[in-house]
Design a protein around this motif. Structure first.
Motif, short mmCIF file in Angstrom:
data_model
loop_
_atom_site.label_atom_id
_atom_site.label_comp_id
_atom_site.label_asym_id
_atom_site.label_seq_id
_atom_site.Cartn_x
_atom_site.Cartn_y
_atom_site.Cartn_z
N SER A 1 0.83 -1.20 0.00
CA SER A 1 0.00 0.00 0.00
C SER A 1 0.87 1.26 0.00
O SER A 1 2.02 1.23 0.43
N LEU A 2 0.28 2.34 -0.48
CA LEU A 2 0.96 3.62 -0.44
C LEU A 2 1.25 4.01 1.01
O LEU A 2 2.27 4.64 1.30
N SER A 3 0.36 3.61 1.91
CA SER A 3 0.57 3.89 3.33
C SER A 3 1.87 3.26 3.82
O SER A 3 2.63 3.87 4.57
N ASP A 4 2.15 2.03 3.38
CA ASP A 4 3.40 1.36 3.75
C ASP A 4 4.60 2.14 3.23
O ASP A 4 5.61 2.30 3.93
N ALA A 5 4.51 2.61 1.99
CA ALA A 5 5.62 3.35 1.39
C ALA A 5 5.87 4.65 2.14
O ALA A 5 7.03 4.99 2.44
N LEU A 6 4.82 5.38 2.44
CA LEU A 6 4.98 6.66 3.14
C LEU A 6 5.55 6.45 4.54
O LEU A 6 6.36 7.24 5.02
N SER A 7 5.12 5.38 5.20
CA SER A 7 5.64 5.08 6.54
C SER A 7 7.13 4.81 6.49
O SER A 7 7.90 5.27 7.34
N LEU A 8 7.57 4.05 5.45
CA LEU A 8 9.00 3.77 5.30
C LEU A 8 9.78 5.06 5.04
O LEU A 8 10.85 5.27 5.62
N LEU A 9 9.26 5.91 4.18
CA LEU A 9 9.95 7.16 3.86
C LEU A 9 10.14 8.02 5.10
O LEU A 9 11.19 8.64 5.28
N VAL A 10 9.13 8.06 5.96
CA VAL A 10 9.19 8.90 7.16
C VAL A 10 10.03 8.25 8.25
O VAL A 10 10.94 8.86 8.81
N GLN A 11 9.74 6.99 8.56
CA GLN A 11 10.38 6.34 9.69
C GLN A 11 11.84 5.97 9.43
O GLN A 11 12.69 6.07 10.31
N ALA A 12 12.14 5.55 8.20
CA ALA A 12 13.53 5.19 7.87
C ALA A 12 14.35 6.41 7.47
O ALA A 12 15.56 6.31 7.24
N GLU A 13 13.68 7.58 7.36
CA GLU A 13 14.34 8.83 6.96
C GLU A 13 15.11 8.66 5.66
O GLU A 13 16.28 9.04 5.54
#
Length: 376
Positions: free
Chosen positions: A252-264
């Motif tokens: 999901s796009l939600s998974d991608a956005l979470s990775l972008l934010v949390q993994a910096e």
């Protein structure tokens, strides 16, 4: 470990938008040993060059720089970014007559995540009137960074002057973990925005200066596989201390956005079941959701990355920004000078390292990785 998502055959995501500098795949088993003296000599000469040249060299002969007023509604601001084909813009505050910050894709990502949060105070309707300044103040807790002691890093505009050295500009970009630094002159009563500096521009200056004397930088001929550069997928039984983030196209796009934010990180490779590269999802792709108010009609956890990438390509094509190539790749056997030349191209912020033939992802090299290595 990367999340394992089921994947079906995904039309529209293919190697057609990817190339490796137009060269056929090749691989050399012989890896020259890198000498520390060569590294130090090359770093010294690059440092001398950057220290003796100024940000004036980054200024284009012509062009425009878009700035936004902090009184603008957030929704309108992101429509402007999308329509102008840009991902960031400096923020101007008339109340204090100065530039006070930057609006970036991360802001839009955090806003969309807030809209998808059932307990959020921010609604889609409020975006019509919700000013940038109100977003920056009211949602500050979402973007605060904590250090080891839990104290807060104050948010301030990171800028540079035209007389600052290229090395100072590069260090500001690296140390503050920002993609752009506004070049601002204070010669008059009102600050003037001259340019948005990035590591791409600094690298272009380096490549141009050493183009006719490559021998002065011995490391240029070294294959990137022999250099401590970039982030690599750990081998079985090996841990590099930093997980390598990849996703399947059906995630999901939600998974991608979470990775972008949390993994910096600024981008996540999209791979198939064999970890072969299909595409890449970047922070800046999020502005495509401004087209036809797509953000108001989707649920982040229901939209797949494949669907999100289709929206990105359609939105880019509408304004003529999509040039048919999104993924930029290289091989571990490629020499450093080749990687530097590719990263000096505007819009190319990273190269995905792939295995010859299979396109299996082996790592990624960003502009930030390159400058951390070059500046030691």
């Amino acid at each position: 470990m990367i999340p394992r998502f089921p994947v079906s055959k995904t039309p529209g995501i293919s190697g057609d938008s990817m190339e490796i500098d137009g060269d056929p795949f090749h691989y050399s088993e012989a890896v020259p040993k890198i000498l520390e003296t060569d590294v130090e000599l090359s770093r010294h000469r690059i440092s001398v060059f950057l220290s003796t040249h100024t940000a004036y060299e980054l200024l284009p002969e012509s062009g425009k720089v878009v700035a936004l007023d902090v009184a603008l509604p957030v929704k309108q601001a992101f429509h402007i970014l999308y329509e102008q084909g840009i991902s960031v813009a400096p923020l101007w505050d008339h109340a204090v007559d100065r530039f006070v910050g930057i609006l970036s894709p991360l802001d839009f990502i955090l806003i969309l995540r807030e809209l998808g949060n059932h307990g959020s105070d921010l609604t889609e309707e409020e975006l019509e009137t919700h000013a940038i300044s109100a977003w920056k103040e009211g949602k500050l807790q979402l973007t605060r960074k904590f250090d080891g002691n839990g104290s807060l890093h104050p948010k301030r505009l990171i800028d540079a002057g035209p007389h600052d050295s290229l090395k100072d500009v590069a260090l500001k970009l690296l140390q503050n973990k920002v993609a752009t630094v506004p070049i601002i002159t204070h010669d008059g009563s009102v600050p003037q925005l001259l340019h948005l500096a990035s590591l791409t521009g600094v690298l272009k200056c380096i490549c141009r200066h050493f183009k006719h004397s490559p021998a002065s930088l011995p490391i240029l001929q070294q294959p990137i596989g022999s250099i401590p550069l970039g982030t690599w997928v750990p081998k079985i039984g090996e841990s590099n201390g930093r997980p390598f983030a990849m996703l399947r196209p059906n995630a999901s796009l939600s998974d991608a956005l979470s990775l972008l934010v949390q993994a910096e990180v600024s981008a996540v490779p999209i791979v198939d079941d064999n970890d072969s590269l299909l595409d890449i999802y970047c922070r800046s792709d999020i502005t495509a959701l401004a087209k036809d108010r797509a953000y108001a009609q989707i649920h982040l956890n229901e939209l797949s990355i494949h669907q999100a990438l289709q929206l990105t390509q359609e939105a880019s094509a509408t304004y003529g920004f999509f040039n048919g190539q999104r993924c930029h790749m290289c091989l571990r056997s490629d020499p450093l000078h080749k990687v530097m030349d590719r990263l000096a191209i505007p819009g190319v912020r990273r190269l995905v390292i792939v295995e010859a033939g299979s396109k299996r992802v082996e790592g990624i090299i960003s502009l930030t990785d390159l400058f951390r290595f070059l500046l030691g």
